[in-house]
Design a protein around this motif. Structure first.
Motif, short mmCIF file in Angstrom:
data_model
loop_
_atom_site.label_atom_id
_atom_site.label_comp_id
_atom_site.label_asym_id
_atom_site.label_seq_id
_atom_site.Cartn_x
_atom_site.Cartn_y
_atom_site.Cartn_z
N ALA A 37 6.71 23.44 -40.15
CA ALA A 37 5.79 22.89 -38.89
C ALA A 37 4.69 22.11 -39.46
N MET A 38 4.42 20.83 -39.01
CA MET A 38 3.33 20.24 -39.61
C MET A 38 2.62 19.60 -38.52
N ARG A 39 1.35 19.43 -38.71
CA ARG A 39 0.48 19.03 -37.56
C ARG A 39 0.54 17.67 -37.13
N SER A 40 0.96 16.66 -38.12
CA SER A 40 1.22 15.37 -37.76
C SER A 40 2.28 14.66 -38.56
N ASP A 41 2.58 13.70 -38.00
CA ASP A 41 3.91 13.05 -38.61
C ASP A 41 3.38 12.24 -39.89
N VAL A 42 4.25 12.22 -40.79
CA VAL A 42 4.04 11.51 -41.96
C VAL A 42 4.02 9.96 -41.50
N ALA A 49 -0.11 6.04 -51.11
CA ALA A 49 -0.80 6.27 -49.67
C ALA A 49 -1.16 7.71 -49.65
N PHE A 50 -1.98 7.94 -50.39
CA PHE A 50 -2.59 9.27 -50.58
C PHE A 50 -3.50 9.93 -49.59
N SER A 51 -2.91 10.20 -48.59
CA SER A 51 -3.72 10.47 -47.39
C SER A 51 -3.04 12.06 -47.03
N THR A 52 -3.80 12.79 -46.29
CA THR A 52 -3.14 14.20 -45.98
C THR A 52 -2.32 14.32 -45.02
N VAL A 53 -2.04 13.22 -44.29
CA VAL A 53 -0.65 13.15 -43.43
C VAL A 53 0.55 13.24 -44.18
N ASN A 54 0.22 12.45 -45.55
CA ASN A 54 1.64 12.48 -46.30
C ASN A 54 1.68 13.45 -47.18
N ARG A 192 14.91 10.51 -41.00
CA ARG A 192 13.60 10.33 -40.54
C ARG A 192 13.62 10.03 -38.87
N ALA A 193 12.87 11.03 -38.21
CA ALA A 193 12.96 10.74 -37.00
C ALA A 193 11.50 10.37 -36.46
N VAL A 194 11.10 9.33 -36.22
CA VAL A 194 9.63 9.08 -36.09
C VAL A 194 9.15 9.84 -35.16
N GLY A 195 7.85 10.66 -35.48
CA GLY A 195 7.27 11.36 -34.18
C GLY A 195 7.88 12.79 -34.10
N GLN A 196 9.10 12.95 -34.63
CA GLN A 196 9.60 14.14 -34.25
C GLN A 196 9.84 15.07 -35.75
N ARG A 197 10.41 14.58 -36.70
CA ARG A 197 10.71 15.20 -37.84
C ARG A 197 10.95 14.48 -39.18
N VAL A 198 10.97 15.12 -40.31
CA VAL A 198 11.67 14.66 -41.53
C VAL A 198 12.68 15.42 -42.35
N ARG A 199 13.51 15.29 -42.57
CA ARG A 199 14.46 16.06 -42.96
C ARG A 199 14.86 15.71 -44.80
N LEU A 200 14.50 16.69 -45.40
CA LEU A 200 14.95 16.65 -47.01
C LEU A 200 16.00 17.51 -47.36
N GLU A 201 16.82 16.68 -48.29
CA GLU A 201 18.01 17.40 -48.86
C GLU A 201 17.50 17.63 -50.50
N ALA A 202 18.13 18.80 -51.15
CA ALA A 202 18.08 18.95 -52.46
C ALA A 202 18.34 17.93 -53.25
N VAL A 218 13.08 21.11 -43.40
CA VAL A 218 13.18 20.32 -42.42
C VAL A 218 11.49 20.48 -41.84
N LEU A 219 10.87 19.36 -41.77
CA LEU A 219 9.54 19.07 -41.47
C LEU A 219 9.50 18.67 -40.24
N THR A 220 9.00 19.47 -39.15
CA THR A 220 9.01 19.18 -37.56
C THR A 220 7.60 18.87 -37.31
N VAL A 221 7.24 17.93 -36.55
CA VAL A 221 5.96 17.45 -36.12
C VAL A 221 5.75 18.31 -34.88
N PHE A 222 4.60 18.96 -34.61
CA PHE A 222 4.10 19.61 -33.56
C PHE A 222 2.61 18.96 -32.95
N GLU A 223 2.67 18.89 -31.92
CA GLU A 223 1.61 18.26 -31.26
C GLU A 223 0.13 18.86 -31.42
N ASN A 224 0.05 19.88 -31.51
CA ASN A 224 -1.10 20.65 -31.71
C ASN A 224 -0.87 22.15 -32.51
#
Length: 510
Positions: A37-42, A49-54, A192-202, A218-224
């Protein structure tokens, strides 16, 4: 000066790999889908683009030239050895020979050269560009060797910080890297589903032996934060990356793991000194005393961190805890400075505080400041923005004042300039030329202090003095970034010096 050359380098690299593998074996971890679960979308897959959201993706998609241990010791990575010239005017890198990009293209010195060209571009280099300011040029010697030359003698730690900051990009995708990431990292982008999730494969061709352990992340965006915590408690995710202090403290008491790395952030009340009453330096200085740092730490971060008036982590050589006492919360001293500024009453309140409305902590601490300022006679509105609108305002200076975290504060002090508000050149908030030449000179002095310990300390002390006097940034507190709260079933955590998510060693306990 040579670092881990020849056989010594191989042994260190091998020992590091074996230590990670030994950890996994000791825990008898098994692979599986890692649900995060991640707090905001990449918002950008470009590692510059060295920012905490990434932070959830950078170390999973890319490898840097060298790495740091959690204690800050430089170790091999894509560069298996490096030699700093005796005069500290250059560093020569020997690159690994067994590495390929996700595209199948070979990793070599030309690829490093292409990445350096991007980093040296004021626009394309993004947050890495300021760190490249010490670089004069570079030379590809052969496919496995590249030499970087500096404009002036550079401190050793400044050199290794640069190497650690450079994540190498496939040259064929540099123009499209923001949306099409191709690195050498342990995972590659699968979805990449913007605002929803990022999926990474090995990346099964990854150069590290037996890594990554798990086949998918699987990185899923949660609104809070509350929604992310609820997903962890229900078993819908295995860990929360970027949890708040409040959630971490609560869930730790319920038996969940809390993993805190060595690279905290410092929360900074950022002031756009080119706008409104903030053009007045004495008015800005008043904010050194008008902000209730202890209240912000307590309410915003459940006490995880420490009060600070300087933008440094305790591990930084420039850290000076005495400033927190000298510039403590003191409404009367703040009022006196406001009076000394000579600004009329109407003008001191003629500004808004930009707030990340999608972040509970930012909202809370902004409300604390709003209340404290009211006690000093400053009545302001909160300008709530969310998502891309807030990020754009934050990074382009479309604000009067705003809270924003700064990183790289546990390393060489002038790494501070990688943060937008503290850039000395091409500052996106304060403009060009930088309106605080004394700050620019203080940074230069630190960069060139190669003499005695007394000379170096004097440079750090001068920088600290200039930071509080120019007062375009008012640090309030350190706090853990990338705080992980995880199920007891998850193991194999690798601590990153920047507290980025490292998934390649994660697995599940029996």
């Amino acid at each position: 000066m040579s670092y881990r050359t020849g056989l010594a380098t191989s042994l260190v690299a091998a020992a590091f790999t074996l230590s990670v593998a030994a950890e996994a074996l000791a825990q008898d971890l098994r692979p599986g889908q890692i649900r995060v679960a991640m707090r905001s979308d990449v918002n950008d897959f470009d590692p510059m683009a060295f920012s905490t959201v990434n932070f959830p993706t950078i170390k999973n998609l890319y490898d840097s030239l060298i790495e740091y241990t959690p204690e800050g010791r430089a170790i091999p990575n894509l560069a298996e050895a490096w030699t700093i010239a005796p005069d500290n005017r250059s560093v020569t890198l020997t690159l690994r020979a067994d590495v390929k990009f996700h595209s199948g293209a070979p990793f070599d010195a030309e690829a490093v050269s292409a990445t350096l060209r991007k980093a040296a571009d004021p626009r394309a280099g993004k947050n890495v560009y300021p760190t490249m300011g010490i670089v004069q040029d570079w030379t590809v010697i052969d496919p496995r060797t590249i030499r970087i030359t500096f404009k002036n003698p550079a401190p050793t730690r400044q050199i290794t910080d640069l190497l650690q900051f450079i994540s190498v990009i496939d040259p064929a995708t540099i123009e499209t890297v923001s949306t099409r990431p191709v690195g050498t990292g342990p995972y590659l982008l699968a979805e990449r589903a913007v605002g929803q999730r990022v999926r990474l494969e090995a990346n099964r061709s990854h150069w590290r032996a037996n890594q990554p352990l798990s086949p998918e992340v699987v990185l899923t965006v949660f609104e809070n934060d509350a929604a992310a915590a609820a997903a962890l408690e229900s078993g819908a995710v295995d860990l929360v990356y970027g949890a708040t202090g409040r959630t971490a403290v609560r869930l730790r008491g319920a038996g969940y793991q809390v993993v805190d790395g060595p690279g905290p952030l410092v929360q900074v009340f950022r002031i756009n000194s080119t706008r409104g009453p903030f053009r007045n330096q004495t008015f800005r200085q008043a904010f050194n005393h008008l902000i209730d740092r202890a209240g912000i730490l307590r309410v915003g971060y459940a006490g995880l961190g420490e009060v600070t008036a300087l933008p440094w982590a305790p591990a930084s050589p420039a850290h000076d805890p005495s400033y927190a006492q000298r510039y403590a919360y003191d409404i009367d001293r703040g009022r006196a400075l406001i009076q000394q500024s000579g600004l009329p009453q109407a003008e001191i309140s003629n500004w808004k505080l930009l707030v990340n409305g999608g972040d509970e902590v930012s909202t809370r601490i902004s409300q604390i400041v709003q209340g404290s300022l009211a006690r000093a006679g400053i009545t302001i509105e909160l300008d709530l923005k969310q998502g891309a609108e807030f990020i754009d305002a934050l990074l382009t200076g479309k604000f009067d004042a705003v809270f924003g975290a700064v990183g790289n504060i546990q390393k060489f002090p002038t790494r501070l300039t990688t943060n937008s508000i503290y850039r000395t050149v091409n500052n996106p908030i304060l403009g060009e030329p930088n309106p605080h030449p004394e700050y620019v000179e203080a940074i230069r002095r630190v960069d060139t202090a190669l003499g005695s310990e007394a000379e170096v300390k004097a440079a750090y002390d001068n920088l600290n003095r200039v930071l509080v006097e120019t007062a375009f940034g008012i640090p309030t507190n350190s706090y853990p970034i990338g705080l992980i709260v995880a199920s007891p079933r998850v193991g194999g955590f690798t601590l990153d010096i920047d507290n980025m998510l490292v998934a390649r060693t994660l697995g599940f306990k029996p």
